[in-house]
Design an enzyme around this catalytic site. Structure first.
Site, short mmCIF file in Angstrom:
data_model
loop_
_atom_site.label_atom_id
_atom_site.label_comp_id
_atom_site.label_asym_id
_atom_site.label_seq_id
_atom_site.Cartn_x
_atom_site.Cartn_y
_atom_site.Cartn_z
N PRO A 104 -35.16 2.25 127.35
CA PRO A 104 -36.42 2.11 126.62
C PRO A 104 -37.38 3.27 126.87
O PRO A 104 -38.30 3.50 126.09
CB PRO A 104 -37.01 0.79 127.16
CG PRO A 104 -35.88 0.06 127.77
CD PRO A 104 -34.93 1.11 128.26
N GLU A 142 -32.62 -4.67 135.77
CA GLU A 142 -33.98 -4.13 135.68
C GLU A 142 -34.00 -2.64 135.35
O GLU A 142 -34.92 -2.15 134.73
CB GLU A 142 -34.70 -4.37 137.02
CG GLU A 142 -36.14 -3.90 137.06
CD GLU A 142 -37.04 -4.60 136.06
OE1 GLU A 142 -38.07 -4.02 135.66
OE2 GLU A 142 -36.69 -5.74 135.66
N ARG A 149 -20.17 8.91 111.81
CA ARG A 149 -20.15 9.02 110.35
C ARG A 149 -20.48 10.43 109.86
O ARG A 149 -20.23 10.78 108.72
CB ARG A 149 -21.08 8.00 109.71
CG ARG A 149 -22.55 8.23 109.99
CD ARG A 149 -23.43 7.08 109.51
NE ARG A 149 -23.28 6.85 108.10
CZ ARG A 149 -23.90 7.54 107.15
NH1 ARG A 149 -24.72 8.54 107.50
NH2 ARG A 149 -23.73 7.27 105.89
N ASP A 167 -28.28 11.35 102.82
CA ASP A 167 -28.84 10.13 103.40
C ASP A 167 -30.35 10.24 103.58
O ASP A 167 -30.90 11.33 103.74
CB ASP A 167 -28.24 9.85 104.77
CG ASP A 167 -26.83 9.30 104.68
OD1 ASP A 167 -26.49 8.75 103.63
OD2 ASP A 167 -26.09 9.42 105.67
#
Length: 246
Positions: free
Chosen positions: A88, A115, A153, A168
């Protein structure tokens, strides 16, 4: 390309790696996908891979030894790969980052749980820390799947049409234009006539304008970062007037 994933839950990847584009990419030998349970590298008699944090606090922290040993084993006979930590705290993932990683020969993804990680893993092993969004998941596995799918991809000949990835959303800096297929009239909802005209120049102009319109209305922040051509600037001004935007 070779991709190794270090995870405590390797079976989570079975469905994702065994279906759709990722399966086809492996069949075409465009990528080799390998998932390793780094618990197998633990020298602890109970095969523990986590411990309490020094200084106290909630949760458990992944110990360095199993991950160091796993990465060193995977890189014995290869030049140093990019080692990606799903976290994160990492940089927010973008299409530009996917394109950067797709140019590599070997990637290793580290998926944590608990954690967090012992800081020495970040400092000594990791080349990239990536977050797929400003939220917290139970572990890094889902994030790794997202990143791997977006990278694979982009590899040559993986998609049926090599122009698909180039067009895209986000690859051009804009959101992609709308698409239509048969029937031309579905319940009174019709396809724009220009798309059936056969005039490729007009079709391209329509797509460019619709792409700018969609980006302006949905992600104006993307336009602010782009270096627009004079023609694009005129189209944006026209679109703002049409949609009563300042």
């Amino acid at each position: 390309m070779k991709i190794d994933v270090l995870s405590l839950f390797p079976s989570m990847f079975d469905g994702v790696f065994g279906e759709s584009i990722l399966k086809k990419a492996q069949e075409k030998n465009a990528v080799e996908l390998n998932v390793v349970n780094f618990r197998e590298y633990s020298t602890n008699k109970h095969q523990n891979v986590d411990d309490y944090p020094y200084g106290g606090g909630a949760g458990m922290v992944l110990t360095p030894q199993p991950i160091f040993d796993a990465v060193e084993k995977l890189t014995e006979t290869a030049k140093k790969p990019r080692v990606v930590l799903l976290c994160p705290q990492g940089e927010r993932y973008t299409q530009a980052k996917a394109e950067e990683l797709a140019a590599e020969e070997h990637l290793i993804f580290i998926c944590g749980h608990y954690e967090g990680y012992d800081e020495r893993i970040r400092e000594q092993l990791v080349t990239d820390e990536i977050s797929i969004g400003d939220y917290v998941l139970t572990g890094g596995e889902l994030g790794a799947m997202v990143v791997i799918d977006s990278v694979v991809r982009l590899l040559p000949d993986v998609l049926g049409n090599n122009h698909s990835a180039v067009q895209d959303s986000h690859s051009t800096g804009l959101l992609e234009h709308p698409h239509y297929t048969r029937p031309a009239d579905f319940r009174g909802l019709t396809v724009p006539e220009v798309l059936m005209s056969g005039n490729h120049k007009k079709i391209e102009q329509w797509r460019q304008k619709e792409s700018l319109k969609r980006t302006l209305l949905r992600r104006p922040d993307m336009l602010e970062k782009m270096e627009l051509t004079e023609e694009q600037k005129k189209l944006v001004a026209q679109l703002k007037e049409e949609n009563q935007l300042s």
